[in-house]
Design a protein around this motif. Structure first.
Motif, PDB file in Angstrom:
ATOM      1  N   GLN A   1       2.382   1.629  -3.399  1.00 41.52           N
ATOM      2  CA  GLN A   1       1.344   2.034  -4.352  1.00 41.52           C
ATOM      3  C   GLN A   1       1.055   3.526  -4.251  1.00 41.52           C
ATOM      4  OE1 GLN A   1      -2.645   1.737  -3.102  1.00 41.52           O
ATOM      5  NE2 GLN A   1      -3.414   0.959  -5.056  1.00 41.52           N
TER       6      GLN A   1
ATOM      7  N   ALA B   1     -15.469   1.402  -6.816  1.00 46.69           N
ATOM      8  CA  ALA B   1     -15.617   0.259  -5.918  1.00 46.69           C
ATOM      9  C   ALA B   1     -16.541  -0.824  -6.472  1.00 46.69           C
ATOM     10  CB  ALA B   1     -16.150   0.739  -4.563  1.00 46.69           C
TER      11      ALA B   1
ATOM     12  N   ASN C   1      -6.691   5.841  -4.909  1.00 44.92           N
ATOM     13  CA  ASN C   1      -7.122   4.448  -4.999  1.00 44.92           C
ATOM     14  C   ASN C   1      -7.221   3.875  -3.596  1.00 44.92           C
ATOM     15  OD1 ASN C   1      -7.658   1.780  -5.462  1.00 44.92           O
ATOM     16  ND2 ASN C   1      -5.876   1.374  -6.754  1.00 44.92           N
ATOM     17  N   GLU C   2      -8.427   3.787  -3.085  1.00 45.11           N
ATOM     18  CA  GLU C   2      -8.675   3.191  -1.771  1.00 45.11           C
ATOM     19  C   GLU C   2      -9.409   1.867  -1.905  1.00 45.11           C
ATOM     20  OE1 GLU C   2      -7.427   4.243   0.873  1.00 45.11           O
ATOM     21  OE2 GLU C   2      -6.765   6.257   0.315  1.00 45.11           O
ATOM     22  N   VAL C   3      -9.361   1.276  -3.103  1.00 46.30           N
ATOM     23  CA  VAL C   3     -10.120   0.061  -3.396  1.00 46.30           C
ATOM     24  C   VAL C   3      -9.239  -1.173  -3.468  1.00 46.30           C
ATOM     25  CG1 VAL C   3     -11.601  -1.074  -5.103  1.00 46.30           C
ATOM     26  CG2 VAL C   3     -11.929   1.352  -4.585  1.00 46.30           C
ATOM     27  N   ASP C   4      -8.087  -1.060  -4.150  1.00 46.96           N
ATOM     28  CA  ASP C   4      -7.212  -2.215  -4.314  1.00 46.96           C
ATOM     29  C   ASP C   4      -5.759  -1.741  -4.354  1.00 46.96           C
ATOM     30  OD1 ASP C   4      -6.803  -1.173  -6.905  1.00 46.96           O
ATOM     31  OD2 ASP C   4      -8.427  -2.392  -7.722  1.00 46.96           O
ATOM     32  N   LEU C   5      -4.873  -2.599  -4.815  1.00 51.77           N
ATOM     33  CA  LEU C   5      -3.448  -2.277  -4.823  1.00 51.77           C
ATOM     34  C   LEU C   5      -2.929  -1.890  -6.200  1.00 51.77           C
ATOM     35  CD1 LEU C   5      -2.211  -5.148  -2.456  1.00 51.77           C
ATOM     36  CD2 LEU C   5      -2.398  -2.714  -1.900  1.00 51.77           C
ATOM     37  N   ASP C   6      -3.828  -1.617  -7.138  1.00 55.16           N
ATOM     38  CA  ASP C   6      -3.410  -1.220  -8.479  1.00 55.16           C
ATOM     39  C   ASP C   6      -2.707   0.133  -8.456  1.00 55.16           C
ATOM     40  OD1 ASP C   6      -4.439  -3.504  -9.517  1.00 55.16           O
ATOM     41  OD2 ASP C   6      -6.196  -2.574 -10.449  1.00 55.16           O
TER      42      ASP C   6
ATOM     43  N   LYS D   1     -10.285   5.112  -8.178  1.00 54.26           N
ATOM     44  CA  LYS D   1     -10.658   3.723  -8.469  1.00 54.26           C
ATOM     45  C   LYS D   1     -12.075   3.483  -7.956  1.00 54.26           C
ATOM     46  CE  LYS D   1      -9.080   0.040 -10.502  1.00 54.26           C
ATOM     47  NZ  LYS D   1      -7.997  -0.771  -9.930  1.00 54.26           N
TER      48      LYS D   1
ATOM     49  N   LYS E   1       0.838  -1.212   0.000  1.00 51.19           N
ATOM     50  CA  LYS E   1       0.000   0.000   0.000  1.00 51.19           C
ATOM     51  C   LYS E   1       0.870   1.257   0.000  1.00 51.19           C
ATOM     52  CE  LYS E   1      -4.263   1.312  -0.124  1.00 51.19           C
ATOM     53  NZ  LYS E   1      -5.111   0.943  -1.278  1.00 51.19           N
TER      54      LYS E   1
END
Length: 411
Positions: free
Chosen positions: A123, A250, A148-153, A248, A120
């Motif tokens: 990222q 959700a 981006n607080e949804v995934d690690l992209d 990002k 995180k």
């Protein structure tokens, strides 16, 4: 050899902050970087990557800017002067503990939690650097933020942010031959200003809001006009005026764009930029994109389907705008320095007042019928372009816009 290289320059791969850290580490004084003997021992936290609580005392594992991970150190809370970073780390740590099904009051973290926190942190660093790069590239007033607080992209791969069209092979751009002679293009247009010269109406009111119906073209003042940059008939060319955020989503729609400021109804929001290619090249690329499941082809078919904008690999923030069956953005064809009707600029204007924090959307299947004898039909035919992706043509693609008027499927 040196004679031929005297005017050459090479971009540095390190940021300004990284160069400062390197100079301090090597004890090098650099006036340009504001590094002196008095601030050699100034260290900056790059990110936090672990946590311990020993007898009520909190310790954080610190990655220092300009130093390798092997030189990370454990520091007590009182030594750190980065409250915002600590608050973010605590939120990430809470999420890591929830995902690992661990007590939220844990005094130490296991390998899965520390791995998540490290990913995180890295990222966020990548997204921050991408955000800085975007704002260096764009030339408009509005700033761009990334979240981006949804995934690690991290940042999208194989995509270059541009501030103007990229001209593809086989595309010919013509320049404006003449401009207007107005003293006040909005209130006292001479011979109808630039719009009148093309036998069309002036598009904007005193507040730079579009006042003509969708389907009618917009003719702005150009580089040959007598008016200055503050002219009321220069709107799209002034660029984005609002702070926007690439975020990002959700619900599986990938990246999206939201506004961080209130946008008035009929105000200009952004252009759709990309690589201008011929319709033949668009057909060829379209077959490849169909197999991959995504495409960003936008036909420039104001009069004929001759050229297409491809924003798959070159584009601006519009690349990330999602579809909605009840959109808050409307497409207009705009002409500025290039009056070739086969090459309009694609501009998005607000269909209604848009609140701060609201996602920006347009209808990928938008069609506008002729509104008068002089206006052509606009058919976006966006080929399901955008973040939601596109399946093979025979398949039906579910729409996830969530609007009450949702058509349920994009194709």
């Amino acid at each position: 050899m040196a004679h031929y290289l005297k005017d050459c320059s090479v971009s540095c791969k390190l940021s300004w902050d990284d160069l400062q850290a390197v100079c301090r580490r090597q004890r090098l004084v650099c006036k340009q970087l504001s590094v002196t003997k008095h601030n050699f021992r100034d260290y900056e936290v790059e990110y936090l990557c672990n946590y311990r609580n020993i007898k009520g005392r909190e310790f954080f594992l610190v990655k220092w800017k300009g130093y390798s991970e092997a030189e990370n150190t454990w520091e007590p809370r009182r030594n750190l002067k980065c409250p915002k970073m600590i608050r973010q780390f605590r939120r990430d740590m809470r999420l890591a503990l929830l995902l690992a099904n661990k007590p939220l009051d844990s005094t130490s973290l296991d390998a899965s939690c520390t791995s998540f926190l490290l990913q995180k942190a890295k990222q966020r660093l990548k997204l921050l650097r991408w955000e800085e790069q975007l704002n260096r590239t764009c030339k408009h007033k509005g700033r761009i933020f990334v979240l981006n607080e949804v995934d690690l992209d991290g940042p999208p791969k194989d995509f270059m942010y541009i501030s103007d069209y990229r001209i593809g092979e086989g595309v010919k751009m013509s320049q404006t031959a003449a401009g207007c002679e107005c003293a006040d293009c909005i209130r006292e247009p001479v011979n109808g200003c630039c719009a009148g010269a093309s036998k069309h109406r002036m598009a904007y009111n005193d507040s730079r809001q579009v006042k003509i119906k969708p389907g009618l073209p917009i003719y702005e003042c150009n580089s040959q006009c007598c008016c200055g940059p503050d002219c009321g008939n220069r709107v799209v060319q002034r660029g984005i005026q609002y702070d926007l955020c690439i975020f990002k989503t959700a619900n599986g729609r990938g990246w999206g764009v939201r506004t961080l400021e209130r946008i008035h109804k009929n105000a200009f929001v952004m252009e759709y930029l990309g690589e201008i290619i011929t319709s033949e090249e668009a057909e060829r690329r379209g077959e490849t994109y169909d197999k991959q499941g995504v495409t960003y082809l936008f036909d420039l078919d104001y009069v004929d389907d001759v050229y297409t904008v491809d924003a798959a690999h070159y584009g601006n923030i519009s690349h990330f705008v999602n579809h909605s069956c009840d959109p808050n953005l409307q497409v207009y064809n705009v002409f500025i320095d290039n009056l070739d009707e086969h090459l309009p600029r694609i501009a998005f204007f607000a269909t209604r007042a848009i609140k701060a924090g609201e996602e920006l959307t347009f209808d990928y299947k938008m069609t506008i019928d002729e509104v008068d004898a002089e206006s052509a039909k606009i058919d976006a035919r966006f080929s399901m372009a955008g973040v939601q992706g596109t399946p093979v043509k025979p398949m039906r693609m579910e729409c996830k816009c969530g609007a009450e008027t949702c058509r349920k499927y994009l194709c």
